[in-house]
Write an enzyme that holds these catalytic residues in place. Structure first.
Site, PDB file in Angstrom:
ATOM      1  N   SER A 244       6.175   8.479  -9.606  1.00 13.86           N
ATOM      2  CA  SER A 244       7.290   7.712  -9.266  1.00 13.86           C
ATOM      3  C   SER A 244       8.751   8.183  -9.473  1.00 13.86           C
ATOM      4  CB  SER A 244       7.243   6.154 -10.031  1.00 13.86           C
ATOM      5  OG  SER A 244       8.115   5.175  -9.416  1.00 13.86           O
TER       6      SER A 244
ATOM      7  N   ASP B 107       2.228   8.814  -5.822  1.00  6.70           N
ATOM      8  CA  ASP B 107       2.703   7.533  -5.097  1.00  6.70           C
ATOM      9  C   ASP B 107       4.280   7.434  -5.192  1.00  6.70           C
ATOM     10  OD1 ASP B 107       1.516   5.531  -4.017  1.00  6.70           O
ATOM     11  OD2 ASP B 107       2.036   4.087  -5.211  1.00  6.70           O
TER      12      ASP B 107
ATOM     13  N   HIS C 174       0.320   0.663  -7.763  1.00  3.90           N
ATOM     14  CA  HIS C 174       1.392   1.792  -7.860  1.00  3.90           C
ATOM     15  C   HIS C 174       0.975   2.821  -9.129  1.00  3.90           C
ATOM     16  CE1 HIS C 174       4.986   4.010  -7.669  1.00  3.90           C
ATOM     17  NE2 HIS C 174       5.575   3.492  -8.864  1.00  3.90           N
TER      18      HIS C 174
END
Length: 472
Positions: free
Chosen positions: A188, A214, A435
């Site tokens: 992220s 991700d 996530h």
């Protein structure tokens, strides 16, 4: 059926004995936090002194056992077509791990422990400024800006990562066997930092490979508008770490209970109301010094408010957020709202949702110590777009082996889609994951990363590990 009618009636089965587990099938005793020693070998602090930074960054180390490294077999598996293969390194590679916003270095605990059991390597993860146990020096009346731990611009975060790497190379543990290169892995927000660190040339070590988990520029920029609502939907406080871990797991924030037990405490800080009240009285007696604005952004620090007032405000915002029809936020992530995956954890609850409510975690005695979020992510909002702007272009231009590990193929933007079709990077999908891919499936992610490192001749496989071919 006729034959069955002639059978004598049987007595009903006895009632089922009460289960020792909760309605979710998890033993309530399993929500105790796990110490960092369960997964990491070492925890230390890197002292950083720069003109714009003065503080200590907490980092964790996990490496392959010497006896396993001695028995490691060389793997001559050729690089994939279109990939960039680096020459074999003599010393184990340094795998430098950067966590996402709101997480901590403990986010990589389970994955790191699994990775060093598959290939010979050394994993280092650290707490980014404002996260985990990393701390900046206290401000002084003559503050020159070096104590501003709320400057979350991409340049500041990238300089922090480079400074921590320099400190590691100067330490006795690393100077004896210096790595010849570094593999940057970011999740992220950490993926944006890793990309910028590799692209900018600030990394003190040659970048052998980069792995982004991700997050891609297109979907991240689209999801920024929903982040404020997501942050307001979270509980603002927890009465204990056990209650916090229980919320983390049952809400689906992290799907792996062991990962939640070791990592989620790093998201929080302990608040002692009595100490805060004493500090508040002390601040009222002393004249306040003027606040400094962050030079690298348009943000200005606001006067600090009490956690109790913030909690009330968050509760009010969450109540309003949940009253909006059809609202479904993805968290804890900047994710693509077009994804056909089930909603990720901490999504705003709807009236039709029959899952148990976890807002009870907030109803704690305000006079007793409680846990709240380590960092107020909403205060970093002015930097969100800066993290991801231009990320796809920089990722594609990094002259190193590259892999994009995603929870859904729909997250690819146009630039990355073209690059993937041209074979500029490897893409790996991990379906049925949230996530926090590396926390939900640490073993699978470690296997993918280990195969990637062996395929590009960046690490030696241990005797009992057999690399898997690339694929989605």
């Amino acid at each position: 059926m006729k034959a069955l009618r002639g059978l004598p009636n049987r007595a009903p089965l006895p009632p089922k004995a009460p289960s020792a587990t909760s309605q979710h099938g998890v033993n309530p005793q399993c929500f105790d936090p796990l110490p960092w020693e369960t997964y990491f070998d070492k925890r230390d602090f890197a002292r950083v002194e720069r003109t714009d930074c003065s503080g200590s960054f907490c980092y964790y180390v996990k490496e392959t056992r010497p006896e396993d490294a001695a028995n490691a077999a060389h793997n001559d598996m050729p690089a994939s077509p279109g990939g960039i293969s680096a020459p074999p390194v003599q010393s184990p590679p340094l795998v430098f791990l950067l966590h996402g916003g709101g997480f901590s270095g403990l986010s990589w605990a389970a994955m790191s422990a699994s990775l060093v059991g598959k290939v010979v390597c050394r994993c280092v993860s650290f707490d980014i400024r404002g996260h985990g146990d990393s701390v900046f020096d206290e401000k002084s009346p003559e503050d020159d800006g070096r104590h501003n731990d709320m400057d979350f611009s991409l340049d500041a975060l990238t300089n922090d990562a480079a400074s921590v790497l320099n400190c590691l190379l100067e330490s006795s543990d690393f100077s004896a066997h210096p790595p010849s290169g570094v593999v940057l892995i970011g999740h992220s927000m950490g993926g944006a930092i890793a990309t910028h660190l590799a692209y900018s040339g600030l990394c003190p070590l040659p970048v052998c490979a980069i792995v982004v988990i991700d997050v891609v520029e297109g979907s991240a920029m689209e999801a920024l508008s929903s982040m404020r609502g997501y942050l307001a939907s979270r509980p603002s406080r927890f009465p204990s770490l056990q209650a916090a871990i229980q919320w983390c797991y049952r809400s689906g924030t992290v799907h792996n209970l062991d990962s939640a037990r070791v990592s989620f405490p790093g998201h929080l800080k302990l608040v002692n109301p009595s100490e805060r009240q004493q500090q508040k009285q002390k601040d009222q007696e002393e004249p306040k010094q003027p606040r400094h604005s962050v030079a690298s952004s348009a943000i200005t620090e606001e006067p600090e408010e009490e956690d109790e007032e913030q909690a009330d405000s968050a509760d009010s915002m969450q109540s309003k957020q949940q009253s909006l029809p059809g609202l479904s936020l993805r968290g804890p992530a900047l994710l693509n709202s077009r994804s056909n995956k089930p909603p990720l954890p901490m999504a705003a609850a709807t009236a039709a949702d029959n899952r148990p409510s976890y807002r009870s975690a907030q109803q704690v005695d305000p006079t007793q110590p409680y846990y709240t979020w380590r960092i107020d992510l909403s205060s970093t909002e002015s930097h969100w777009s800066g993290w991801f702007h231009g990320m796809s272009r920089k990722f594609l231009e990094v002259p190193a082996a590259k892999m994009l590990l995603l929870a859904g193929v729909d997250r690819l933007d146009r630039e990355l889609t073209v690059g993937q079709m041209q074979g500029k990077f490897q893409m790996q999908l991990l379906h049925r994951s949230g996530h926090a891919v590396h926390e939900d499936h640490p073993e699978h992610v470690a296997e993918v990363l280990a195969s990637f490192l062996v395929r590009h001749k960046l690490a030696r496989a241990l005797a009992d590990f057999h690399p898997a071919p690339p694929g989605c």
